[in-house]
Write an enzyme that holds these catalytic residues in place. Sequence first.
Site, PDB file in Angstrom:
ATOM      1  N   SER A 120      -1.176  -4.938  11.362  1.00 59.25           N
ATOM      2  CA  SER A 120      -1.559  -6.300  10.912  1.00 59.25           C
ATOM      3  C   SER A 120      -1.583  -7.600  12.020  1.00 59.25           C
ATOM      4  O   SER A 120      -1.065  -7.320  13.130  1.00 59.25           O
ATOM      5  CB  SER A 120      -0.052  -6.839  10.146  1.00 59.25           C
ATOM      6  OG  SER A 120       0.239  -5.763   9.260  1.00 59.25           O
TER       7      SER A 120
HETATM    8  N1  SAH Z   1       3.598  -2.689   9.521  1.00 61.40           N
HETATM    9  C1  SAH Z   1       2.247  -1.857  10.163  1.00 61.40           C
HETATM   10  C2  SAH Z   1       1.304  -1.930   9.061  1.00 61.40           C
HETATM   11  C3  SAH Z   1       0.681  -0.968   8.314  1.00 61.40           C
HETATM   12  S1  SAH Z   1      -0.456  -1.072   7.416  1.00 61.40           S
HETATM   13  C4  SAH Z   1       2.056  -1.846  11.659  1.00 61.40           C
HETATM   14  O1  SAH Z   1       2.527  -2.978  12.319  1.00 61.40           O
HETATM   15  O2  SAH Z   1       1.254  -1.356  11.998  1.00 61.40           O
HETATM   16  C5  SAH Z   1       0.603  -0.882   5.758  1.00 61.40           C
HETATM   17  C6  SAH Z   1       0.975   0.676   5.659  1.00 61.40           C
HETATM   18  O3  SAH Z   1       1.603   0.973   4.564  1.00 61.40           O
HETATM   19  C7  SAH Z   1      -0.214   1.831   5.669  1.00 61.40           C
HETATM   20  O4  SAH Z   1       0.025   2.882   6.853  1.00 61.40           O
HETATM   21  C8  SAH Z   1       0.372   2.661   4.633  1.00 61.40           C
HETATM   22  O5  SAH Z   1      -0.061   4.100   4.511  1.00 61.40           O
HETATM   23  C9  SAH Z   1       1.598   2.254   4.124  1.00 61.40           C
HETATM   24  N2  SAH Z   1       1.880   2.383   2.693  1.00 61.40           N
HETATM   25  C10 SAH Z   1       1.390   2.109   1.310  1.00 61.40           C
HETATM   26  N3  SAH Z   1       2.094   2.217   0.318  1.00 61.40           N
HETATM   27  C11 SAH Z   1       3.236   2.792   0.943  1.00 61.40           C
HETATM   28  C12 SAH Z   1       4.486   3.450   0.257  1.00 61.40           C
HETATM   29  N4  SAH Z   1       4.494   3.429  -1.028  1.00 61.40           N
HETATM   30  N5  SAH Z   1       5.401   3.751   0.924  1.00 61.40           N
HETATM   31  C13 SAH Z   1       5.265   3.752   2.293  1.00 61.40           C
HETATM   32  N6  SAH Z   1       4.210   3.434   3.057  1.00 61.40           N
HETATM   33  C14 SAH Z   1       3.211   2.894   2.252  1.00 61.40           C
END
Ligand code: SAH
Length: 218
Positions: free
Chosen positions: A62
């Site tokens: 993000s």
């Molecule tokens: N907080 C992260 C942003 C990751 S983007 C950072 O700082 O890099 C969001 C993430 O949510 C993705 O990696 C995706 O695979 C995950 N995601 C989507 N649905 C999910 C679920 N039901 N449970 C766990 N992770 C999930």
Amino acid sequence: MSEYEIARARMVERQLIYRGIRDPLVLDAMLRVPRHEFVAPNLVDYAYDDRPLPIEDGQTISQPYIVALMVEAARLDRDATVLEVGTGSGYAAAVMAELAGRVVTVERHAGLAESARERLARLGYDSVEVVTGDGTLGWPGAAPYLAIIAAASGPRVPEAWLDQLAVGGRIVTPLGPPRGAQHLAVVTRVSEDELHEENLGGVSFVPLLGEQGWPASD
Ligand code: SAH
């Protein structure tokens, strides 16, 4: 100061303070976490830019401002156990670890979870536990949480998160369809059966896929 510390100080000044992030502890945490360690080697030069960046499995790390906004809205403190849904690179979890006592973070992609686990351990973030699973079901093992922060956007707040939220706790999550109108919601559990919801404005996140999210095709 190293070139990365200079880039971080500039990021905090121009992207966060300028846009209204005020909490000194949040600003401090954003100054400390080495965001360039959370992106691929070819993207290191862009690590402190004002935007999300691609990571593996078609996901994103993000934008710094959004991480700061969410963490500030969650009002973390040293006594708090936090649940993060969507570990991705582990960057936001590291920021939370600078502010809270314990962070449990759930990622549905086992590969991403594994790299985040290794990276966070290497950087000394011992209070973060990375687990693989469907975060729409929360993580009952460490509940109740004083904060639940999601980095992926679902159709509604999953029932499981409400069940695992402590009284006085807050859920900070994007809501809305993939590539459609999403907003950042803050849901506070005011008492056992009273919730208060606030809208922090329009955002754009990857979809929350799972049992209480959008259907996953894999
Ligand atoms: N907080 C992260 C942003 C990751 S983007 C950072 O700082 O890099 C969001 C993430 O949510 C993705 O990696 C995706 O695979 C995950 N995601 C989507 N649905 C999910 C679920 N039901 N449970 C766990 N992770 C999930």
